[in-house]
Design a protein around this motif. Structure first.
Motif, PDB file in Angstrom:
ATOM      1  N   VAL A  19       0.839  -1.195   0.000  1.00 20.77           N
ATOM      2  CA  VAL A  19       0.000   0.000   0.000  1.00 20.77           C
ATOM      3  C   VAL A  19       0.876   1.248   0.000  1.00 20.77           C
ATOM      4  CG1 VAL A  19      -1.856   1.237   1.165  1.00 20.77           C
ATOM      5  CG2 VAL A  19      -1.738  -1.262   1.341  1.00 20.77           C
ATOM      6  N   ARG A  20       0.523   2.181  -0.883  1.00 30.44           N
ATOM      7  CA  ARG A  20       1.157   3.498  -0.889  1.00 30.44           C
ATOM      8  C   ARG A  20       0.135   4.489  -0.337  1.00 30.44           C
ATOM      9  NH1 ARG A  20       1.387   7.788  -4.332  1.00 30.44           N
ATOM     10  NH2 ARG A  20       0.324   6.670  -5.996  1.00 30.44           N
ATOM     11  N   HIS A  21       0.479   5.080   0.810  1.00 31.49           N
ATOM     12  CA  HIS A  21      -0.392   6.022   1.502  1.00 31.49           C
ATOM     13  C   HIS A  21       0.021   7.456   1.189  1.00 31.49           C
ATOM     14  CE1 HIS A  21      -2.102   3.072   4.444  1.00 31.49           C
ATOM     15  NE2 HIS A  21      -0.955   2.453   4.229  1.00 31.49           N
ATOM     16  N   ARG A  22      -0.980   8.331   1.015  1.00 33.96           N
ATOM     17  CA  ARG A  22      -0.781   9.786   0.967  1.00 33.96           C
ATOM     18  C   ARG A  22      -1.781  10.374   1.938  1.00 33.96           C
ATOM     19  NH1 ARG A  22      -1.879  13.119  -3.369  1.00 33.96           N
ATOM     20  NH2 ARG A  22      -0.216  14.518  -2.837  1.00 33.96           N
ATOM     21  N   ARG A  23      -1.281  11.243   2.837  1.00 33.14           N
ATOM     22  CA  ARG A  23      -2.148  11.780   3.870  1.00 33.14           C
ATOM     23  C   ARG A  23      -1.852  13.261   4.091  1.00 33.14           C
ATOM     24  NH1 ARG A  23      -1.777   9.667  10.050  1.00 33.14           N
ATOM     25  NH2 ARG A  23       0.078  10.966   9.945  1.00 33.14           N
ATOM     26  N   LEU A  24      -2.914  14.073   4.143  1.00 39.03           N
ATOM     27  CA  LEU A  24      -2.735  15.480   4.491  1.00 39.03           C
ATOM     28  C   LEU A  24      -2.222  15.574   5.919  1.00 39.03           C
ATOM     29  CD1 LEU A  24      -5.827  17.522   3.207  1.00 39.03           C
ATOM     30  CD2 LEU A  24      -3.465  17.669   2.409  1.00 39.03           C
ATOM     31  N   ALA A  29      -8.107  22.309   7.463  1.00 37.64           N
ATOM     32  CA  ALA A  29      -7.362  23.478   7.949  1.00 37.64           C
ATOM     33  C   ALA A  29      -6.730  24.235   6.788  1.00 37.64           C
ATOM     34  CB  ALA A  29      -6.287  23.016   8.936  1.00 37.64           C
ATOM     35  N   GLY A  30      -7.190  23.973   5.561  1.00 34.16           N
ATOM     36  CA  GLY A  30      -6.598  24.624   4.398  1.00 34.16           C
ATOM     37  C   GLY A  30      -5.207  24.109   4.082  1.00 34.16           C
ATOM     38  N   CYS A  31      -4.867  22.953   4.611  1.00 35.44           N
ATOM     39  CA  CYS A  31      -3.528  22.377   4.441  1.00 35.44           C
ATOM     40  C   CYS A  31      -3.388  21.771   3.047  1.00 35.44           C
ATOM     41  CB  CYS A  31      -3.311  21.304   5.507  1.00 35.44           C
ATOM     42  SG  CYS A  31      -1.735  20.449   5.366  1.00 35.44           S
ATOM     43  N   THR A  32      -2.217  21.968   2.424  1.00 33.43           N
ATOM     44  CA  THR A  32      -1.935  21.357   1.119  1.00 33.43           C
ATOM     45  C   THR A  32      -0.671  20.503   1.174  1.00 33.43           C
ATOM     46  OG1 THR A  32      -0.722  23.341   0.438  1.00 33.43           O
ATOM     47  CG2 THR A  32      -3.068  23.227  -0.166  1.00 33.43           C
ATOM     48  N   THR A  33      -0.174  20.233   2.388  1.00 35.00           N
ATOM     49  CA  THR A  33       1.039  19.443   2.557  1.00 35.00           C
ATOM     50  C   THR A  33       0.676  17.979   2.774  1.00 35.00           C
ATOM     51  OG1 THR A  33       2.148  21.334   3.572  1.00 35.00           O
ATOM     52  CG2 THR A  33       3.162  19.164   3.900  1.00 35.00           C
ATOM     53  N   TRP A  34       1.167  17.146   1.860  1.00 33.61           N
ATOM     54  CA  TRP A  34       0.908  15.712   1.936  1.00 33.61           C
ATOM     55  C   TRP A  34       2.152  14.990   2.427  1.00 33.61           C
ATOM     56  CZ3 TRP A  34      -3.762  13.382   0.624  1.00 33.61           C
ATOM     57  CH2 TRP A  34      -4.710  14.208  -0.001  1.00 33.61           C
ATOM     58  N   GLU A  35       1.962  13.962   3.245  1.00 31.87           N
ATOM     59  CA  GLU A  35       3.061  13.055   3.590  1.00 31.87           C
ATOM     60  C   GLU A  35       2.757  11.717   2.943  1.00 31.87           C
ATOM     61  OE1 GLU A  35       3.323  12.766   7.841  1.00 31.87           O
ATOM     62  OE2 GLU A  35       1.312  11.953   8.065  1.00 31.87           O
ATOM     63  N   TRP A 151      -6.833  11.443   2.791  1.00 35.13           N
ATOM     64  CA  TRP A 151      -6.027  10.225   2.850  1.00 35.13           C
ATOM     65  C   TRP A 151      -6.365   9.376   1.635  1.00 35.13           C
ATOM     66  CZ3 TRP A 151      -4.649   8.011   8.212  1.00 35.13           C
ATOM     67  CH2 TRP A 151      -3.736   6.967   8.095  1.00 35.13           C
ATOM     68  N   THR A 152      -5.322   8.867   0.955  1.00 36.28           N
ATOM     69  CA  THR A 152      -5.533   7.895  -0.121  1.00 36.28           C
ATOM     70  C   THR A 152      -4.636   6.692   0.129  1.00 36.28           C
ATOM     71  OG1 THR A 152      -3.850   8.804  -1.611  1.00 36.28           O
ATOM     72  CG2 THR A 152      -6.083   9.722  -1.802  1.00 36.28           C
ATOM     73  N   MET A 153      -5.103   5.537  -0.303  1.00 36.01           N
ATOM     74  CA  MET A 153      -4.340   4.299  -0.245  1.00 36.01           C
ATOM     75  C   MET A 153      -4.410   3.652  -1.620  1.00 36.01           C
ATOM     76  SD  MET A 153      -5.793   2.806   3.412  1.00 36.01           S
ATOM     77  CE  MET A 153      -4.897   1.249   3.382  1.00 36.01           C
ATOM     78  N   ASP A 154      -3.254   3.443  -2.244  1.00 36.35           N
ATOM     79  CA  ASP A 154      -3.188   2.768  -3.539  1.00 36.35           C
ATOM     80  C   ASP A 154      -2.590   1.382  -3.322  1.00 36.35           C
ATOM     81  OD1 ASP A 154      -4.133   4.747  -5.530  1.00 36.35           O
ATOM     82  OD2 ASP A 154      -2.535   5.963  -4.651  1.00 36.35           O
TER      83      ASP A 154
END
Length: 158
Positions: A19-24, A29-35, A151-154
């Motif tokens: 799984v490849r995770h991307r999470r704000l 909170a108007g955040c555009t930073t993903w980890e 949050w996304t999970m691929d």
């Protein structure tokens, strides 16, 4: 006891996955930073096929943890409930999202709370007919008028 045919909606996810995770880093909170981070997932059926458990290992930048998605299907309402159990809070199940698959897309919703304010929670399952399914989580502060995917999970086969 009568026999109930199992619902096959989540058969696509059975087995072991990378799984490849991307999470704000902050929600609503108007955040555009993903980890981004990796993980593994393993799903197996329960309840004669009308349920399943997805065991996850998540390698967050701040440390690794385990979590479980527990799903059950209700033939009477033709809907699924999905509960999330975070291994860092092992005595608390999150509020279940309820929904179903239509035209290959799984849509699941719940009313939840974020930092003391009511929000609408949405899970989407996309690409379930292919080799790389995707899960997305979003929150709405305005009853579903607008959504922020956080949050996304691929998934790719292990």
């Amino acid at each position: 006891m009568h026999h109930v045919e199992p619902c096959r909606d989540f058969d696509f996810q059975r087995g072991r996955w990378h799984v490849r995770h991307r999470r704000l880093t902050a929600r609503l909170a108007g955040c555009t930073t993903w980890e981004e981070f990796t993980g593994t997932s393993e799903q197996r059926p329960l309840l004669g096929g009308n349920g399943n458990i997805e065991d996850n290992l998540l390698h967050l930048p701040g440390g690794t943890y385990r979590a479980v998605a527990l799903r059950s299907y209700d033939p009477a309402s033709a809907s699924w409930a999905i509960w999330w159990l975070d291994g860092r809070a092992p005595h608390r199940l999150d509020v279940p999202v309820i929904g179903a698959f239509e035209d290959g897309i799984g849509r699941f919703h719940a009313d939840d709370v974020l930092d003391g304010r009511p929000v609408r929670l949405r899970f989407l399952w996309l690409g379930t007919d292919g080799a790389a399914p995707r899960w997305e989580q979003a929150l709405s502060p305005d009853g579903g008028a607008t959504w922020e995917t956080n949050w996304t999970m691929d998934f790719t086969r292990a």
